[in-house]
Motif scaffolding. Structure first.
Motif, PDB file in Angstrom:
ATOM      1  N   TYR A 318       0.829  -1.213   0.000  1.00 61.82           N
ATOM      2  CA  TYR A 318       0.000   0.000   0.000  1.00 61.82           C
ATOM      3  C   TYR A 318       0.862   1.261   0.000  1.00 61.82           C
ATOM      4  N   ASN A 319       1.914   1.259   0.789  1.00 65.81           N
ATOM      5  CA  ASN A 319       2.747   2.457   0.936  1.00 65.81           C
ATOM      6  C   ASN A 319       3.682   2.702  -0.244  1.00 65.81           C
ATOM      7  N   LEU A 320       3.710   1.770  -1.193  1.00 61.93           N
ATOM      8  CA  LEU A 320       4.558   1.957  -2.374  1.00 61.93           C
ATOM      9  C   LEU A 320       3.797   2.633  -3.514  1.00 61.93           C
ATOM     10  N   TRP A 321       2.487   2.807  -3.337  1.00 63.70           N
ATOM     11  CA  TRP A 321       1.662   3.393  -4.394  1.00 63.70           C
ATOM     12  C   TRP A 321       1.441   4.885  -4.144  1.00 63.70           C
ATOM     13  N   LEU A 322       1.519   5.649  -5.209  1.00 69.09           N
ATOM     14  CA  LEU A 322       1.290   7.091  -5.152  1.00 69.09           C
ATOM     15  C   LEU A 322       0.234   7.467  -6.179  1.00 69.09           C
ATOM     16  N   SER A 323      -0.739   8.267  -5.757  1.00 65.45           N
ATOM     17  CA  SER A 323      -1.775   8.718  -6.700  1.00 65.45           C
ATOM     18  C   SER A 323      -1.481  10.138  -7.154  1.00 65.45           C
ATOM     19  N   LEU A 324      -1.789  10.413  -8.427  1.00 71.28           N
ATOM     20  CA  LEU A 324      -1.655  11.746  -9.016  1.00 71.28           C
ATOM     21  C   LEU A 324      -3.013  12.132  -9.598  1.00 71.28           C
ATOM     22  N   TYR A 325      -3.557  13.259  -9.163  1.00 74.77           N
ATOM     23  CA  TYR A 325      -4.891  13.686  -9.599  1.00 74.77           C
ATOM     24  C   TYR A 325      -5.058  15.164  -9.277  1.00 74.77           C
ATOM     25  N   PRO A 326      -6.011  15.894  -9.904  1.00 76.26           N
ATOM     26  CA  PRO A 326      -6.871  15.444 -11.013  1.00 76.26           C
ATOM     27  C   PRO A 326      -6.208  15.698 -12.359  1.00 76.26           C
ATOM     28  N   LEU A 327      -6.460  14.823 -13.305  1.00 73.71           N
ATOM     29  CA  LEU A 327      -5.968  14.974 -14.665  1.00 73.71           C
ATOM     30  C   LEU A 327      -7.151  15.225 -15.595  1.00 73.71           C
ATOM     31  N   PHE A 328      -6.846  15.719 -16.796  1.00 70.25           N
ATOM     32  CA  PHE A 328      -7.910  15.888 -17.783  1.00 70.25           C
ATOM     33  C   PHE A 328      -8.502  14.524 -18.088  1.00 70.25           C
ATOM     34  N   GLU A 329      -9.824  14.424 -17.960  1.00 71.48           N
ATOM     35  CA  GLU A 329     -10.486  13.123 -18.144  1.00 71.48           C
ATOM     36  C   GLU A 329     -10.251  12.560 -19.541  1.00 71.48           C
ATOM     37  N   ASP A 330     -10.272  13.440 -20.558  1.00 75.08           N
ATOM     38  CA  ASP A 330     -10.104  12.944 -21.920  1.00 75.08           C
ATOM     39  C   ASP A 330      -8.656  12.604 -22.232  1.00 75.08           C
ATOM     40  N   LYS A 331      -7.722  13.114 -21.415  1.00 80.49           N
ATOM     41  CA  LYS A 331      -6.307  12.825 -21.675  1.00 80.49           C
ATOM     42  C   LYS A 331      -5.845  11.532 -21.016  1.00 80.49           C
ATOM     43  N   ILE A 332      -6.567  11.106 -19.950  1.00 75.89           N
ATOM     44  CA  ILE A 332      -6.145   9.898 -19.239  1.00 75.89           C
ATOM     45  C   ILE A 332      -6.150   8.695 -20.169  1.00 75.89           C
ATOM     46  N   ASP A 383       3.538  17.225  -5.428  1.00 70.54           N
ATOM     47  CA  ASP A 383       2.338  17.662  -4.713  1.00 70.54           C
ATOM     48  C   ASP A 383       2.169  19.175  -4.823  1.00 70.54           C
ATOM     49  N   ASN A 384       0.986  19.585  -5.281  1.00 74.66           N
ATOM     50  CA  ASN A 384       0.613  20.999  -5.426  1.00 74.66           C
ATOM     51  C   ASN A 384       1.350  21.742  -6.538  1.00 74.66           C
ATOM     52  N   ILE A 385       1.926  21.012  -7.497  1.00 72.51           N
ATOM     53  CA  ILE A 385       2.450  21.713  -8.669  1.00 72.51           C
ATOM     54  C   ILE A 385       1.270  22.198  -9.497  1.00 72.51           C
ATOM     55  N   LYS A 386       1.471  23.262 -10.264  1.00 71.59           N
ATOM     56  CA  LYS A 386       0.351  23.921 -10.944  1.00 71.59           C
ATOM     57  C   LYS A 386      -0.136  23.180 -12.179  1.00 71.59           C
ATOM     58  N   THR A 387       0.719  22.380 -12.780  1.00 69.74           N
ATOM     59  CA  THR A 387       0.292  21.654 -13.974  1.00 69.74           C
ATOM     60  C   THR A 387       1.163  20.428 -14.168  1.00 69.74           C
ATOM     61  N   LEU A 388       0.645  19.438 -14.846  1.00 66.69           N
ATOM     62  CA  LEU A 388       1.430  18.256 -15.198  1.00 66.69           C
ATOM     63  C   LEU A 388       1.586  18.243 -16.702  1.00 66.69           C
ATOM     64  N   GLN A 389       2.811  18.349 -17.155  1.00 71.35           N
ATOM     65  CA  GLN A 389       3.076  18.425 -18.590  1.00 71.35           C
ATOM     66  C   GLN A 389       4.390  17.722 -18.915  1.00 71.35           C
ATOM     67  N   PHE A 390       4.371  16.894 -19.941  1.00 69.51           N
ATOM     68  CA  PHE A 390       5.601  16.303 -20.468  1.00 69.51           C
ATOM     69  C   PHE A 390       5.374  15.950 -21.932  1.00 69.51           C
ATOM     70  N   ARG A 391       6.461  15.931 -22.660  1.00 75.03           N
ATOM     71  CA  ARG A 391       6.417  15.736 -24.116  1.00 75.03           C
ATOM     72  C   ARG A 391       5.474  16.736 -24.785  1.00 75.03           C
ATOM     73  N   ASN A 392       5.483  17.954 -24.282  1.00 75.82           N
ATOM     74  CA  ASN A 392       4.697  19.059 -24.842  1.00 75.82           C
ATOM     75  C   ASN A 392       3.189  18.839 -24.773  1.00 75.82           C
ATOM     76  N   VAL A 393       2.748  17.968 -23.877  1.00 76.03           N
ATOM     77  CA  VAL A 393       1.319  17.729 -23.708  1.00 76.03           C
ATOM     78  C   VAL A 393       0.944  18.011 -22.257  1.00 76.03           C
ATOM     79  N   LYS A 394      -0.104  18.821 -22.059  1.00 78.33           N
ATOM     80  CA  LYS A 394      -0.599  19.115 -20.720  1.00 78.33           C
ATOM     81  C   LYS A 394      -1.644  18.071 -20.334  1.00 78.33           C
ATOM     82  N   TYR A 395      -1.444  17.463 -19.168  1.00 76.03           N
ATOM     83  CA  TYR A 395      -2.387  16.477 -18.677  1.00 76.03           C
ATOM     84  C   TYR A 395      -3.244  17.033 -17.539  1.00 76.03           C
ATOM     85  N   SER A 396      -2.895  18.258 -17.075  1.00 78.72           N
ATOM     86  CA  SER A 396      -3.707  18.917 -16.067  1.00 78.72           C
ATOM     87  C   SER A 396      -3.304  20.381 -15.966  1.00 78.72           C
TER      88      SER A 396
END
Length: 458
Positions: A318-332, A383-396
């Motif tokens: 359980y302690n090895l898992w990390l959740s990242l949210y919220p993401l754009f629903e259509d991008k997931i 945690d609390n970063i303003k956006t999630l983006q990699f490879r020039n694509v924003k996921y949140s």
């Protein structure tokens, strides 16, 4: 199909009042048109505003550099209505250019067997390197699957003649260990049914292997599995597709796909395994290879997430898992686990991602790291970063939250009505008053006299 059958089919397509069209991979074209020579200053919103008089628009794709749009309607008759806009001034403005509107037909491709770490971006780039920029309207991934033999995409191109060039250049192209398959989309319905039956049969012939070590030879796996189905005397060539498929991209190791030539063997193996409760092959005391029926990635992930929620904090690792949210629903749905794993590991040097789950219902992902230290580092980093983006694509574009498995499961409850109403809360507090030394209980407040209250202000 007979001529009478064809007439009947097209009559059904044109009759809006009787039946809604099922927009599958070939019927989609019956409801889509392509618009060219649009003004440079336009956008999707103005395009939709102009064509909304024709009917309900399901989707619009716009290639701004060449002023061309692809509009998908709900019904065939709506698309035919849009064709009446051909040779008209856009927005009925005499100062605007004259547009052309045509049915979008025979311009879509079906693609499969691309590398396991390819997302829609890599697929689009692959085609545009051959055909040129602004030739791909969109890449559709309606059914992401874990097994590379079952991943497929639809690539909608600008023009019909581009399809022939793409097939000639890319069909059969070798990319690493994968041989690309590119064909025209829009097979006749009978052919689609045959295709589906073939793949349903193929699904029933395959087992997913885990803990498959590099030193586990195909031969010893074949011999053990044949004992399970009672086919020990059958030659391997007549019993399996050889060799065992072993995807190894550096992220998910020790897995494989074992394909049988007879689906009955898989049924027999799973049946006997269920009775004995032993879904594994014992190579030796320290090496067991586990197997299960191949299912879609989405199915496997849903089952695993349900198991996680069932056991809660008692869930193993359980302690090895990390959740990242919220993401754009259509991008997931387009998120490629291998690309995200690479991104996380590059941002947290020395860390190791060992597993990954897409949880679309809760607009997030679950990432399993090799150690709790990696999880802590990831929380500090993301945690609390303003956006999630990699490879020039924003996921949140929202603040990213990092939490546990249960945090993700409860994330959609943040804005829901509290379980306990204010009236019930007051009742509970009256029975269980505060015990803070610096505060008085409600009972004490009620016992105060008028004189006591006045004295508070002197």
């Amino acid at each position: 199909m007979s001529e009478a059958g064809n007439k009947r089919r097209h009559s059904e397509l044109d009759d809006v009042s009787t039946k809604e069209i099922s927009l599958d991979r070939h019927e989609r074209e019956y409801c889509t048109c392509i618009v060219t020579n649009l003004p440079k200053s336009t956008n999707i919103k103005t395009i939709n505003n102009f064509f909304k008089v024709c009917g309900n628009i399901k989707q619009t794709k716009f290639l701004k550099n060449i002023q061309t749009a692809k509009i998908q309607f709900t019904f065939r008759k709506e698309m035919l209505s849009a064709l009446t806009m051909n040779f008209k001034h856009f927005n009925n403005n005499p100062q605007s250019p004259i547009i052309t509107v045509e049915a979008y037909e025979n311009s879509s491709l079906w693609v499969t067997n691309y590398p396991v770490d390819y997302s829609y971006i890599e697929i689009k780039t692959l085609f545009e390197e051959i055909l040129g920029s602004d030739t791909v309207f969109e890449v559709r991934l309606p059914s992401l699957q874990f097994n590379s033999n079952k991943r497929f995409a639809y690539v909608d191109l600008l023009k019909t003649d581009l399809c022939a060039k793409a097939i000639n250049e890319l069909n059969g192209k070798q990319i690493g260990d994968y041989k690309l398959i590119v064909k025209m989309n829009g097979l006749p319905k009978d052919d689609i049914n045959v295709y589906k039956k073939d793949h349903e049969a193929e699904d029933g012939k395959e087992l997913y292997l885990t803990n498959l070590k590099k030193n586990n030879t195909d031969e010893e796996v074949f011999n053990l599995i044949k004992e399970k189905c009672g086919c020990i005397d059958v030659e391997n060539e007549n019993h399996f597709e050889i060799p065992i498929k072993r995807p190894d991209n550096g992220k998910i190791k020790n897995i494989g796909f074992l394909t049988f030539k007879n689906a009955d063997c898989v049924t027999k193996i799973l049946s006997t395994s269920k009775e004995s409760k032993k879904f594994f092959l014992k190579i030796n005391k320290n090496n067991k290879i586990y197997y299960q029926k191949v299912e879609s990635k989405g199915y496997l992930e849903r089952m695993k997430f349900k198991k996680m929620l069932k056991f809660g904090r008692k869930f193993k690792d359980y302690n090895l898992w990390l959740s990242l949210y919220p993401l754009f629903e259509d991008k997931i749905n387009f998120l490629n686990k291998y690309q995200l794993s690479n991104y996380l590991e590059s941002e947290i040097p020395g860390s190791k991602v060992t597993d990954f789950l897409l949880v679309t219902d809760h607009k997030g992902v679950l990432v399993k790291f090799q150690s709790e230290i990696d999880v802590s580092k990831a929380k500090l980093k993301f945690d609390n970063i303003k956006t999630l983006q990699f490879r020039n694509v924003k996921y949140s574009n929202d603040l990213i939250k990092c939490g546990s498995i249960l945090d993700l499961a409860n994330s959609d409850k943040a804005h829901k009505k509290p379980l306990v109403s204010d009236e019930k809360k007051e009742a509970i507090e009256s029975v269980c008053p505060e015990t803070d030394e610096n505060s008085k209980s409600k009972d004490e407040v009620k016992k105060m006299t008028t004189d006591d209250f006045k004295n508070l202000f002197h």
